[in-house]
Design a protein around this motif. Structure first.
Motif, PDB file in Angstrom:
ATOM      1  N   PHE A 255       0.863  -1.185   0.000  1.00  0.00           N
ATOM      2  CA  PHE A 255       0.000   0.000   0.000  1.00  0.00           C
ATOM      3  C   PHE A 255       0.895   1.229   0.000  1.00  0.00           C
ATOM      4  CE2 PHE A 255      -2.783  -3.213   1.787  1.00  0.00           C
ATOM      5  CZ  PHE A 255      -3.993  -2.935   1.162  1.00  0.00           C
ATOM      6  N   ILE A 256       0.620   2.144  -0.924  1.00  0.00           N
ATOM      7  CA  ILE A 256       1.449   3.350  -1.007  1.00  0.00           C
ATOM      8  C   ILE A 256       0.520   4.567  -0.917  1.00  0.00           C
ATOM      9  CG2 ILE A 256       3.129   4.615  -2.425  1.00  0.00           C
ATOM     10  CD1 ILE A 256       3.957   1.879  -3.611  1.00  0.00           C
ATOM     11  N   THR A 257       0.593   5.259   0.204  1.00  0.00           N
ATOM     12  CA  THR A 257      -0.289   6.415   0.411  1.00  0.00           C
ATOM     13  C   THR A 257       0.275   7.290   1.538  1.00  0.00           C
ATOM     14  OG1 THR A 257      -2.560   7.097   0.861  1.00  0.00           O
ATOM     15  CG2 THR A 257      -1.867   5.061   1.912  1.00  0.00           C
ATOM     16  N   TYR A 258      -0.436   8.383   1.884  1.00  0.00           N
ATOM     17  CA  TYR A 258       0.163   9.358   2.805  1.00  0.00           C
ATOM     18  C   TYR A 258      -0.029   9.045   4.282  1.00  0.00           C
ATOM     19  CZ  TYR A 258      -4.535  11.416   2.610  1.00  0.00           C
ATOM     20  OH  TYR A 258      -5.884  11.604   2.641  1.00  0.00           O
ATOM     21  N   SER A 259      -0.941   8.103   4.593  1.00  0.00           N
ATOM     22  CA  SER A 259      -0.963   7.617   5.979  1.00  0.00           C
ATOM     23  C   SER A 259      -1.574   6.220   5.970  1.00  0.00           C
ATOM     24  CB  SER A 259      -1.712   8.559   6.920  1.00  0.00           C
ATOM     25  OG  SER A 259      -3.068   8.560   6.606  1.00  0.00           O
ATOM     26  N   GLN A 260      -1.491   5.544   7.078  1.00  0.00           N
ATOM     27  CA  GLN A 260      -1.930   4.143   7.094  1.00  0.00           C
ATOM     28  C   GLN A 260      -3.440   4.060   6.859  1.00  0.00           C
ATOM     29  OE1 GLN A 260      -0.707   1.983  10.579  1.00  0.00           O
ATOM     30  NE2 GLN A 260      -2.237   0.396  10.228  1.00  0.00           N
ATOM     31  N   PRO A 261      -3.892   3.315   5.831  1.00  0.00           N
ATOM     32  CA  PRO A 261      -5.327   3.222   5.569  1.00  0.00           C
ATOM     33  C   PRO A 261      -6.091   2.737   6.799  1.00  0.00           C
ATOM     34  CG  PRO A 261      -4.096   2.321   3.724  1.00  0.00           C
ATOM     35  CD  PRO A 261      -3.104   2.589   4.811  1.00  0.00           C
ATOM     36  N   VAL A 262      -7.277   3.333   7.037  1.00  0.00           N
ATOM     37  CA  VAL A 262      -7.972   3.082   8.312  1.00  0.00           C
ATOM     38  C   VAL A 262      -8.304   1.603   8.532  1.00  0.00           C
ATOM     39  CG1 VAL A 262      -8.945   5.354   8.772  1.00  0.00           C
ATOM     40  CG2 VAL A 262     -10.183   3.804   7.261  1.00  0.00           C
ATOM     41  N   ARG A 263      -8.558   0.871   7.472  1.00  0.00           N
ATOM     42  CA  ARG A 263      -8.913  -0.536   7.700  1.00  0.00           C
ATOM     43  C   ARG A 263      -7.719  -1.479   7.540  1.00  0.00           C
ATOM     44  NH1 ARG A 263     -14.979  -2.038   5.721  1.00  0.00           N
ATOM     45  NH2 ARG A 263     -15.994  -0.176   6.542  1.00  0.00           N
ATOM     46  N   LEU A 264      -6.523  -0.914   7.507  1.00  0.00           N
ATOM     47  CA  LEU A 264      -5.355  -1.769   7.265  1.00  0.00           C
ATOM     48  C   LEU A 264      -4.729  -2.236   8.574  1.00  0.00           C
ATOM     49  CD1 LEU A 264      -3.445  -2.928   5.105  1.00  0.00           C
ATOM     50  CD2 LEU A 264      -2.069  -0.890   5.343  1.00  0.00           C
TER      51      LEU A 264
ATOM     52  N   HIS B 212       2.465  -4.799   3.089  1.00  0.00           N
ATOM     53  CA  HIS B 212       3.471  -3.764   3.348  1.00  0.00           C
ATOM     54  C   HIS B 212       2.808  -2.408   3.195  1.00  0.00           C
ATOM     55  CE1 HIS B 212       6.828  -6.706   2.638  1.00  0.00           C
ATOM     56  NE2 HIS B 212       5.815  -7.300   2.036  1.00  0.00           N
ATOM     57  N   TYR B 213       3.307  -1.446   3.956  1.00  0.00           N
ATOM     58  CA  TYR B 213       2.779  -0.094   3.821  1.00  0.00           C
ATOM     59  C   TYR B 213       3.937   0.873   3.684  1.00  0.00           C
ATOM     60  CZ  TYR B 213       1.363   4.459   5.523  1.00  0.00           C
ATOM     61  OH  TYR B 213       1.204   5.809   5.666  1.00  0.00           O
ATOM     62  N   HIS B 214       3.883   1.710   2.657  1.00  0.00           N
ATOM     63  CA  HIS B 214       4.951   2.694   2.438  1.00  0.00           C
ATOM     64  C   HIS B 214       4.343   4.089   2.450  1.00  0.00           C
ATOM     65  CE1 HIS B 214       7.081  -0.889   1.187  1.00  0.00           C
ATOM     66  NE2 HIS B 214       6.158  -1.101   0.266  1.00  0.00           N
ATOM     67  N   GLU B 215       4.804   4.902   3.385  1.00  0.00           N
ATOM     68  CA  GLU B 215       4.216   6.232   3.539  1.00  0.00           C
ATOM     69  C   GLU B 215       4.832   7.226   2.552  1.00  0.00           C
ATOM     70  OE1 GLU B 215       3.075   7.744   7.558  1.00  0.00           O
ATOM     71  OE2 GLU B 215       4.717   9.124   7.115  1.00  0.00           O
ATOM     72  N   VAL B 216       3.977   8.007   1.956  1.00  0.00           N
ATOM     73  CA  VAL B 216       4.459   9.067   1.055  1.00  0.00           C
ATOM     74  C   VAL B 216       4.610  10.341   1.888  1.00  0.00           C
ATOM     75  CG1 VAL B 216       3.947  10.422  -1.017  1.00  0.00           C
ATOM     76  CG2 VAL B 216       3.155   8.040  -0.852  1.00  0.00           C
TER      77      VAL B 216
END
Ligand code: GMT
Length: 389
Positions: free
Chosen positions: A34-43, A51-55
């Motif tokens: 997941f690539i976005t500006y904060s952790q998705p609420v349901r993740l 994996h989560y990568h913050e922009v």
């Protein structure tokens, strides 16, 4: 497969769909980023394969507007190279399809070719994307996507009507994970905390934007509670919430309406609800209605956009023209006044929701990914997968 998902991390439907899709792909063994500006609420981050990568967008005094697209496309380039991603799936065209296209071009420059799937969700086409200030960039990035999907037939038609789109749009409806609901049925019943035994529980969940016709919800409920004992649960937050609170005061129904704000307990709320209201001015799909139906909650909605594809008139609920508060209240009462009628509508709502079970929808996305990857495998120098052709 190694899949990068770009989405909004907020409570909005597009972010929810993207997150649930990624989590299900991960459960099947795919590697999801997941690539976005904060952790998705349901993740839930502690799941295997997720994996989560913050922009991050560094601030600089010169910038009146922070250049998010630039930071996102750079992050995409870095992550695609680092993890040898096979496919990009961007949810909501603005600005994700544009940033994805830029990332593709930068990667191409380095000999890496990667397909991009763009999923159109609704307001990226009907309300925001159609604005003259965005339109050329939105048309361009849709046309440059390798595959374009829309969440309803109605949204597909709107996209062709509003933009000059030269490629096929595949309808892949939103989905619901029904197995999860069955498992969660055992949550201790909270109903007595919310309402008296004789009261019907009516629910609305949204981001409280103008398009959701929030005052109509209060007015429909006002008419309902004049006839039968009832409570209204308003879940979510947004610009129209305060106005709704004031309207409840004006109408003298404050003690019958609970405003929850954003909640992570949607399942508990829906599993105790008798009716869901969604009178929106436009709704490309209406994921919140489907989530309600998956808990056996009938829906009173408008007939705009993709809602007739989800809520079947006279079966899982009723549909009316936007703004027809009287008819919506009458239809609600038809369902709520009689226990047997309510039970029938609850059963029907669940039956209709089953058509949208993730089991039916996920294979459509997997097929799209695999075909797109196959087309590119020959061209790219970094693919993690053996070439099948
Ligand atoms: O405007 C919203 O309701 C949020 C927006 C979003 O960004 O998530 O929702 C759109 O996408 C959802 C998921 O595909 C659809 O279920 C909603 O119908 C759609 N909203 C509108 O078309 C207004």
């Amino acid at each position: 497969m190694k899949i990068a998902i770009v989405c909004y991390p907020t409570f909005g439907g597009s972010g929810v769909v993207a997150t649930e899709l990624g989590l299900e792909l991960a459960r099947l063994g795919h590697e999801v980023h997941f690539i976005t500006y904060s952790q998705p609420v349901r993740l839930a981050l502690l799941s295997p394969n997720v994996h989560y990568h913050e922009v991050n967008v560094p601030e600089y005094p010169l910038f009146h507007y922070q250049p998010y697209e630039l930071a996102l496309s750079s992050k995409l380039v870095d992550m695609v190279k680092l993890y040898k991603i096979d496919v990009l799936h961007v949810h909501y065209a603005i600005p994700h399809a544009y940033a994805g296209y830029m990332a593709k071009q930068m990667l191409k420059n380095e000999g890496i070719e990667i397909p991009m799937i763009t999923t159109l969700h609704g307001t990226d086409i009907t309300l925001v994307g159609n604005h003259p200030h965005y339109k050329p960039a939105v048309s361009f990035s849709i046309n440059k996507s390798d595959v374009v999907t829309s969440v309803s037939q109605s949204l597909k038609e709107d996209t062709y009507k509003l933009f000059n789109i030269k490629r096929e749009i595949h309808v892949v409806p939103n989905f619901i994970e029904l197995d999860k609901n069955i498992k969660d049925y055992n949550i201790p019943c909270q109903r007595t905390l919310i309402a008296k035994p004789e009261e019907r529980i009516i629910t609305h969940i949204s981001n409280f934007r103008k398009v959701k016709c929030i005052p109509d919800i209060v007015r429909i409920f006002y008419k309902i509670q004049q006839e039968i004992p009832a409570k209204l649960l308003m879940v979510g937050d947004g610009p129209e919430k305060e106005k709704a609170e004031l309207l409840c005061q004006e109408l003298g129904i404050v003690e019958k309406v609970i405003f929850f704000g954003n909640s992570n307990e949607i399942d508990k709320i829906l599993s105790n609800s008798d009716l869901f209201l969604l009178p929106s001015e436009t709704e490309s799909f209406g994921l919140a209605a489907l989530e309600a139906m998956a808990w056996g909650v009938p829906v009173i909605s408008s007939n705009s956009g993709g809602l007739p594809e989800v809520n079947f008139d006279g079966v899982s609920g009723y549909l009316s023209n936007v703004g027809n508060v009287d008819e919506m209240a009458d239809n609600a009462l038809k369902i709520l006044k009689d226990d047997a009628v309510l039970a029938q509508f609850k059963d029907n709502a669940l039956l209709v929701a089953q058509k949208f079970d993730i089991k039916h929808i996920l294979p459509l996305y997997i097929d799209i990914y695999e075909k797109a990857i196959r087309k590119y495998t020959k061209k790219s120098k970094h693919s993690s997968r053996p070439h099948k052709e």
